[in-house]
Design a protein around this motif. Structure first.
Motif, PDB file in Angstrom:
ATOM      1  N   TYR A 186       0.826  -1.216   0.000  1.00  0.00           N
ATOM      2  CA  TYR A 186       0.000   0.000   0.000  1.00  0.00           C
ATOM      3  C   TYR A 186       0.860   1.266   0.000  1.00  0.00           C
ATOM      4  CZ  TYR A 186      -4.659  -1.958   0.656  1.00  0.00           C
ATOM      5  OH  TYR A 186      -5.855  -2.590   0.462  1.00  0.00           O
ATOM      6  N   ARG A 187       2.016   1.177   0.603  1.00  0.00           N
ATOM      7  CA  ARG A 187       2.858   2.372   0.752  1.00  0.00           C
ATOM      8  C   ARG A 187       3.413   2.853  -0.589  1.00  0.00           C
ATOM      9  NH1 ARG A 187       7.943   2.940   4.992  1.00  0.00           N
ATOM     10  NH2 ARG A 187       8.557   5.063   4.416  1.00  0.00           N
ATOM     11  N   TYR A 188       3.823   1.914  -1.449  1.00  0.00           N
ATOM     12  CA  TYR A 188       4.524   2.278  -2.683  1.00  0.00           C
ATOM     13  C   TYR A 188       3.637   2.110  -3.909  1.00  0.00           C
ATOM     14  CZ  TYR A 188       8.563   2.268   0.393  1.00  0.00           C
ATOM     15  OH  TYR A 188       9.431   2.547   1.413  1.00  0.00           O
ATOM     16  N   ASP A 189       4.071   2.711  -5.031  1.00  0.00           N
ATOM     17  CA  ASP A 189       3.207   2.791  -6.207  1.00  0.00           C
ATOM     18  C   ASP A 189       3.332   1.611  -7.162  1.00  0.00           C
ATOM     19  OD1 ASP A 189       5.803   3.655  -6.928  1.00  0.00           O
ATOM     20  OD2 ASP A 189       5.028   4.839  -8.591  1.00  0.00           O
ATOM     21  N   ARG A 190       4.357   0.753  -6.970  1.00  0.00           N
ATOM     22  CA  ARG A 190       4.532  -0.388  -7.866  1.00  0.00           C
ATOM     23  C   ARG A 190       4.810  -1.658  -7.073  1.00  0.00           C
ATOM     24  NH1 ARG A 190       9.188   2.647 -10.433  1.00  0.00           N
ATOM     25  NH2 ARG A 190       8.756   3.798  -8.503  1.00  0.00           N
ATOM     26  N   LEU A 191       4.355  -2.771  -7.604  1.00  0.00           N
ATOM     27  CA  LEU A 191       4.459  -4.074  -6.939  1.00  0.00           C
ATOM     28  C   LEU A 191       4.846  -5.126  -7.962  1.00  0.00           C
ATOM     29  CD1 LEU A 191       3.871  -6.087  -4.547  1.00  0.00           C
ATOM     30  CD2 LEU A 191       1.492  -6.116  -5.361  1.00  0.00           C
ATOM     31  N   VAL A 192       5.806  -5.979  -7.599  1.00  0.00           N
ATOM     32  CA  VAL A 192       6.171  -7.119  -8.441  1.00  0.00           C
ATOM     33  C   VAL A 192       5.862  -8.396  -7.670  1.00  0.00           C
ATOM     34  CG1 VAL A 192       8.043  -8.344  -9.614  1.00  0.00           C
ATOM     35  CG2 VAL A 192       7.929  -5.842  -9.706  1.00  0.00           C
ATOM     36  N   LEU A 193       5.099  -9.262  -8.298  1.00  0.00           N
ATOM     37  CA  LEU A 193       4.729 -10.554  -7.732  1.00  0.00           C
ATOM     38  C   LEU A 193       5.578 -11.620  -8.398  1.00  0.00           C
ATOM     39  CD1 LEU A 193       0.861 -10.079  -8.043  1.00  0.00           C
ATOM     40  CD2 LEU A 193       2.230  -9.731  -5.967  1.00  0.00           C
ATOM     41  N   ALA A 194       6.295 -12.412  -7.609  1.00  0.00           N
ATOM     42  CA  ALA A 194       7.137 -13.471  -8.157  1.00  0.00           C
ATOM     43  C   ALA A 194       6.853 -14.761  -7.396  1.00  0.00           C
ATOM     44  CB  ALA A 194       8.609 -13.100  -8.043  1.00  0.00           C
ATOM     45  N   CYS A 195       6.452 -15.798  -8.119  1.00  0.00           N
ATOM     46  CA  CYS A 195       6.006 -17.014  -7.432  1.00  0.00           C
ATOM     47  C   CYS A 195       6.326 -18.261  -8.232  1.00  0.00           C
ATOM     48  CB  CYS A 195       4.498 -16.936  -7.195  1.00  0.00           C
ATOM     49  SG  CYS A 195       3.812 -18.318  -6.253  1.00  0.00           S
ATOM     50  N   ALA A 196       6.734 -19.295  -7.515  1.00  0.00           N
ATOM     51  CA  ALA A 196       6.915 -20.611  -8.113  1.00  0.00           C
ATOM     52  C   ALA A 196       5.575 -21.341  -8.175  1.00  0.00           C
ATOM     53  CB  ALA A 196       7.904 -21.418  -7.284  1.00  0.00           C
ATOM     54  N   THR A 197       5.403 -22.120  -9.227  1.00  0.00           N
ATOM     55  CA  THR A 197       4.208 -22.960  -9.334  1.00  0.00           C
ATOM     56  C   THR A 197       4.305 -24.100  -8.331  1.00  0.00           C
ATOM     57  OG1 THR A 197       4.015 -22.437 -11.679  1.00  0.00           O
ATOM     58  CG2 THR A 197       2.854 -24.404 -10.902  1.00  0.00           C
ATOM     59  N   TYR A 198       3.191 -24.390  -7.664  1.00  0.00           N
ATOM     60  CA  TYR A 198       3.171 -25.413  -6.609  1.00  0.00           C
ATOM     61  C   TYR A 198       1.893 -26.219  -6.757  1.00  0.00           C
ATOM     62  CZ  TYR A 198       3.347 -27.340  -1.835  1.00  0.00           C
ATOM     63  OH  TYR A 198       3.381 -28.169  -0.745  1.00  0.00           O
ATOM     64  N   ASP A 199       2.018 -27.512  -7.084  1.00  0.00           N
ATOM     65  CA  ASP A 199       0.844 -28.368  -7.300  1.00  0.00           C
ATOM     66  C   ASP A 199      -0.130 -27.737  -8.292  1.00  0.00           C
ATOM     67  OD1 ASP A 199       1.786 -30.311  -5.614  1.00  0.00           O
ATOM     68  OD2 ASP A 199       0.558 -29.714  -3.897  1.00  0.00           O
ATOM     69  N   ALA A 200       0.420 -27.246  -9.399  1.00  0.00           N
ATOM     70  CA  ALA A 200      -0.366 -26.590 -10.452  1.00  0.00           C
ATOM     71  C   ALA A 200      -1.129 -25.376  -9.935  1.00  0.00           C
ATOM     72  CB  ALA A 200      -1.330 -27.571 -11.111  1.00  0.00           C
ATOM     73  N   SER A 201      -0.634 -24.806  -8.860  1.00  0.00           N
ATOM     74  CA  SER A 201      -1.281 -23.626  -8.268  1.00  0.00           C
ATOM     75  C   SER A 201      -0.197 -22.675  -7.780  1.00  0.00           C
ATOM     76  CB  SER A 201      -2.206 -24.061  -7.129  1.00  0.00           C
ATOM     77  OG  SER A 201      -2.975 -22.979  -6.656  1.00  0.00           O
ATOM     78  N   LEU A 202      -0.570 -21.765  -6.872  1.00  0.00           N
ATOM     79  CA  LEU A 202       0.386 -20.832  -6.305  1.00  0.00           C
ATOM     80  C   LEU A 202       1.011 -21.406  -5.048  1.00  0.00           C
ATOM     81  CD1 LEU A 202      -1.672 -17.513  -6.580  1.00  0.00           C
ATOM     82  CD2 LEU A 202       0.276 -18.185  -7.991  1.00  0.00           C
ATOM     83  N   PHE A 203       2.278 -21.091  -4.825  1.00  0.00           N
ATOM     84  CA  PHE A 203       2.887 -21.418  -3.544  1.00  0.00           C
ATOM     85  C   PHE A 203       2.055 -20.724  -2.466  1.00  0.00           C
ATOM     86  CE2 PHE A 203       6.855 -21.287  -0.720  1.00  0.00           C
ATOM     87  CZ  PHE A 203       6.716 -22.623  -0.378  1.00  0.00           C
ATOM     88  N   PRO A 204       1.657 -21.442  -1.400  1.00  0.00           N
ATOM     89  CA  PRO A 204       0.634 -20.934  -0.478  1.00  0.00           C
ATOM     90  C   PRO A 204       0.878 -19.541   0.093  1.00  0.00           C
ATOM     91  CG  PRO A 204       0.973 -23.250  -0.089  1.00  0.00           C
ATOM     92  CD  PRO A 204       2.005 -22.848  -1.100  1.00  0.00           C
ATOM     93  N   CYS A 205       2.136 -19.172   0.362  1.00  0.00           N
ATOM     94  CA  CYS A 205       2.351 -17.844   0.952  1.00  0.00           C
ATOM     95  C   CYS A 205       1.999 -16.736  -0.029  1.00  0.00           C
ATOM     96  CB  CYS A 205       3.778 -17.700   1.466  1.00  0.00           C
ATOM     97  SG  CYS A 205       5.068 -17.980   0.245  1.00  0.00           S
ATOM     98  N   MET A 206       2.149 -16.977  -1.353  1.00  0.00           N
ATOM     99  CA  MET A 206       1.721 -15.990  -2.328  1.00  0.00           C
ATOM    100  C   MET A 206       0.191 -15.920  -2.380  1.00  0.00           C
ATOM    101  SD  MET A 206       2.213 -13.606  -4.531  1.00  0.00           S
ATOM    102  CE  MET A 206       3.970 -13.611  -4.939  1.00  0.00           C
TER     103      MET A 206
END
Length: 390
Positions: free
Chosen positions: A294-314
């Motif tokens: 929320y503080r900054y104007d840009r966000l990068v999301l980087a995630c490994a695929t996990y069980d054909a889904s998102l790694f849970p913390c993402m």
């Protein structure tokens, strides 16, 4: 708080809780939290809210000392959440002649928490009502969904004090030596953030009042430079960035995605980006990651695929952003997968489900480990983010 007096006639009777591990069973509070309560001494006496049951005994002793042999006439209840209303039954039992003052939604909710008899003990107020204590007059302002439906705030007009309920609160005990904004932001975004329009409505009401002091239910009493604090709330509740900068939120299983994104942080800085904040979502504080997004104007999301889904913390991070109405940002997406990358598609679906998130195209794919081509692509992503600085 070293000085227990807000003014000559208003006494602080709150309590610090330095033993709590998780506030609301989810937010890490390394410096604890305060439960604030106040006593107004006049021809009539009023207690302003109570404290969490964890501090009931200490609080009752402070209230008794502040009253100095007098009986309280009123208990004003601004908010029914247990960290503020948890000692209502105890104080009502100790002072059976005391009246409870609040709105109809509070009195409808109160029996859900306590079983004591309310007959002839309540004074129901609504928007614009007042209660005279003598020299002090309390004005009641309804603040529904900031952040429960029954919330109200109380303005005392003679000393120009706003008792602001959870508004303008922060994590941390009162003796914590830390910047107000950092823990106030983490508190606001993660607890109240969903209700930006309702906060804006309350701020509009508050703008009509001559406020010299703000007494919140958590954190320090605010007496100077109130425009700074109000300005932060205006920004946070409007979902606009506070600063230019890039948050890199990384969910890495074996470390390959993390290594790539650490290199990306270096690339951003090499290209002149001054504010870059990296979060390992599997290890770092989730609430801080959300607040920084929320503080900054840009966000990068980087995630490994996990069980054909998102790694849970993402998944958890994106869930928190979504329910807190995250919006109005530029987002880059980087996925990793060894044989069937899916994370990019799923992160993009989250971004498309939020308001006014501008995704940098294309979604970047890493196959297991970062290649020379990937490093070039990270450079292109950095260039795109720099070009989109707001």
């Amino acid at each position: 708080m070293k000085d227990t007096f807000v003014s000559d006639s208003i006494v602080y009777v709150g309590c610090d809780d330095k033993d709590i591990d998780l506030f609301e069973s989810q937010y890490v509070v390394p410096n604890g939290v305060s439960y604030n309560s106040y006593v107004i001494l006049d021809e009539k006496t009023a207690i302003m809210d109570t404290v969490d049951p964890r501090a009931t005994v200490e609080w009752l002793d402070k209230v008794e000392k502040a009253l100095d042999g007098r009986e309280p006439d009123y208990l004003v209840i601004d908010h029914m959440e247990p960290d503020h209303a948890g000692s209502i039954a105890a104080v009502a039992e100790k002072y059976p002649q005391m009246k409870l003052v609040s709105n109809s939604k509070v009195f409808a909710m109160l029996p859900q928490f306590f079983a004591f008899d309310l007959t002839d003990r309540t004074i129901t107020v609504k928007e614009g009502d007042t209660l005279s204590l003598g020299a002090h007059t309390l004005h009641f302002v309804m603040a529904p969904m900031v952040h429960w439906p029954e919330v109200m705030v109380t303005y005392e007009s003679s000393e120009k004090i706003l008792f602001s309920a959870d508004g303008f609160g922060k994590f941390g005990a009162l003796d914590a030596e830390e910047e107000w904004a950092d823990e106030a932001r983490r508190y606001f975004i993660n607890i109240v953030g969903k209700y930006g329009p309702q906060v804006q409505a309350l701020l509009k009401k508050a703008s009509t009042l001559d406020i010299r002091t703000i007494c919140p239910l958590h954190g320090p009493i605010l007496k100077e430079d109130l425009g700074y604090y109000i300005g932060k709330y205006l920004t946070w509740s409007s979902y606009e960035p506070e600063e230019k900068g890039v948050v890199v939120a990384c969910a890495s299983i074996h470390g390959n995605t993390k290594r790539a994104m650490k290199r990306f942080v270096e690339i951003l800085k090499e290209k002149g980006e001054e504010n870059v904040v990296f979060f390992d979502l599997a290890r770092d504080d989730m609430a801080e990651a959300v607040a920084s997004a929320y503080r900054y104007d840009r966000l990068v999301l980087a995630c490994a695929t996990y069980d054909a889904s998102l790694f849970p913390c993402m998944e958890d991070f994106l869930y928190h952003l979504k329910i807190k109405n995250f919006q109005n940002r530029t987002v880059g997406i980087v996925e990793n997968g060894s044989w069937a990358p899916m994370a990019g598609k799923l992160m993009r679906a989250y971004a498309d489900g939020m308001k006014n998130l501008r995704v940098v195209e294309p979604v970047m794919t890493i196959k297991s480990t970062m290649s020379a081509q990937n490093e070039e692509e990270l450079g292109a992503l950095a260039d795109a983010l720099l070009a989109r600085a707001e």
